[in-house]
Design a protein around this motif. Sequence first.
Motif, PDB file in Angstrom:
ATOM      1  N   GLY A 264      39.036  75.214  28.406  1.00  0.00           N
ATOM      2  CA  GLY A 264      39.277  73.978  28.754  1.00  0.00           C
ATOM      3  C   GLY A 264      40.037  73.528  29.860  1.00  0.00           C
ATOM      4  N   SER A 265      40.951  74.369  30.148  1.00  0.00           N
ATOM      5  CA  SER A 265      42.049  74.126  31.319  1.00  0.00           C
ATOM      6  C   SER A 265      41.213  74.354  32.884  1.00  0.00           C
ATOM      7  N   GLN A 266      40.426  75.526  32.787  1.00  0.00           N
ATOM      8  CA  GLN A 266      39.610  75.707  33.667  1.00  0.00           C
ATOM      9  C   GLN A 266      38.553  74.673  34.194  1.00  0.00           C
ATOM     10  N   ILE A 267      37.983  73.909  32.989  1.00  0.00           N
ATOM     11  CA  ILE A 267      36.939  72.717  33.299  1.00  0.00           C
ATOM     12  C   ILE A 267      37.918  71.640  33.522  1.00  0.00           C
ATOM     13  N   HIS A 268      38.874  71.667  32.998  1.00  0.00           N
ATOM     14  CA  HIS A 268      39.778  70.381  33.644  1.00  0.00           C
ATOM     15  C   HIS A 268      40.071  70.267  35.036  1.00  0.00           C
ATOM     16  N   SER A 269      40.436  71.402  35.622  1.00  0.00           N
ATOM     17  CA  SER A 269      40.499  71.690  37.117  1.00  0.00           C
ATOM     18  C   SER A 269      39.548  71.246  37.643  1.00  0.00           C
ATOM     19  N   LEU A 270      38.331  71.690  37.183  1.00  0.00           N
ATOM     20  CA  LEU A 270      36.927  71.350  37.896  1.00  0.00           C
ATOM     21  C   LEU A 270      36.736  69.872  37.833  1.00  0.00           C
ATOM     22  N   VAL A 271      37.078  69.176  36.670  1.00  0.00           N
ATOM     23  CA  VAL A 271      36.918  67.810  36.662  1.00  0.00           C
ATOM     24  C   VAL A 271      37.868  67.246  37.918  1.00  0.00           C
TER      25      VAL A 271
END
Length: 537
Positions: A264-271
């Motif tokens: 989730g943190s990785q996708i948050h970075s992408l967001v």
Amino acid sequence: MFAEMPERDVVSWNSMISGHASCGFIDNALEVFSQMQIAGVRPSEYTFSIMMTHVTSACYGKQIHGDMIRSGMNLSNVVLGNSLIDMYGKLGCVDYAFGVFFTMEEVDVISWNSLISGCHRSGYEELALDQFFWMRATEYSPDEFTISTVINVCCNLLDLEKGKQTFAFCFKVGFFSNSIVSSAAIDLLSKCNRLEDAIRLFEELDWWDSAVCNSMISSYAQHGCGEDAVQLFVLTLRENLRPTEFTLSSMLSSVSIFLPAEPGSQIHSLVVKLGFASDAIVASSLVDLYSKAGLVNYAMKIFSNMGVKDLITWNTIIMGLAHNGKVFKTLSIFKELVSKGAAPDNLTLAGVLMACNFGGFIEEGMIIFLTMEKEYGIIPGEEHYAPIVDLLCRAGRLREAMDVLAAMPYEPGSVVWESILRACVIHEDFKLTERVAKRMMKLVPQSSLPYLVLARAYEMRGKWESMIWVRKSMKLNGVKKIVGCSWIGIQNHVYTFNAEELQPPRGKDIYLILRLLSSEMEAEDYTDNLTKVVLRR
């Protein structure tokens, strides 16, 4: 610049109205529209088209319609008529949409599409299908937008048979190569519990785009196939398909089933990298993700930084705080929501009552429960009765809980009965335990809880024949005892540990690592009693 113009024609006014509306300042756009009429500038068809596209209130919509009539606009014009139908459909005024449709001298496929879509958006799914049948009967040829809307209607109705008929029509006229139609078909199959068919359809497509990939990722997420959703998401990135807000929201929902917060943190970075951090849907998904992971401070930080918060966002943070035991903060957020004039819904109050239950706030919980219909116009449902009954049972007020139960306008669900059953056991009320357990056996025959509780109650009182009858009934009905378990996430894998399992998966490796860690801790004098107990076990 507009204020300094010596002369303003209709194009200048339209530019100002459009500028306000496109930036979300609808009230300002209406004010400029009013000033335009006061200045004696006659609105054009484009002026009304702008207003109808951005209006958000049925009252304003009707006023614009009235202005069009007073201005002498030809409402039988197909373009204006279609705009009115679309406007009333978006505002939920289906009867007005039909009124405009029937007064038009000429209609086209866009007229039918606007009418069908309006019925669909307003929740009149069967009515939408009826209009599609009438459209076909009057020999109007539907386009891809018509078909995608009809498939979405079938999706909401969970009507796979009518969906199949629509699929057949798609193949007949060659619409299945259309992205919107294909993605709607994948959604329908998924929601009708035909995930394998949805996967097969997706794999048979000769091309991919964001729409069909979003639908497939969402389908994986809905069925709990988080790893498949992640793999497809990574594949879309490799194919240079830019993620949309919907893609990221679906992905955040998918990875929330994993215990580690890293995906989730990785996708948050992408967001953040893609500039979607301010999007309300994506931000709400992030709040939900971090709440489920127990990282409430991260969830609150995202919530606090959001510029625009809709009710979904408020509900997400309220439920997240309640599930994590942040009782006082939950009630504080609820008071903030009400102070802003926003109307809570069923889910909002369910989260608040859950917080009252966890915190043991009987008075606050009962006040909210007893006044929710009068204050907010919300009739209590199962999700509201359950926490209130459990709250009273935890406080030892079993009789009051039974009174609430008796006042329910419908049959209580299993969650409510479980609360009563636990309270009966604690207060050693054998007669009520027996009655509630037998009631639960009929209501949820596959639940092992009432059988085990009743068998234990009979055993404690020496009623051996009754105890044997309960155990035989449990075996005869194929009821299995639910075994507790816990999970631990290591990298991309989630390992399950069952309560009755002597040797868990990779148990030797785990205990070996634990002993090595314990040795290092002993060397540093960090070993505590808990570690020693675990090792001895």
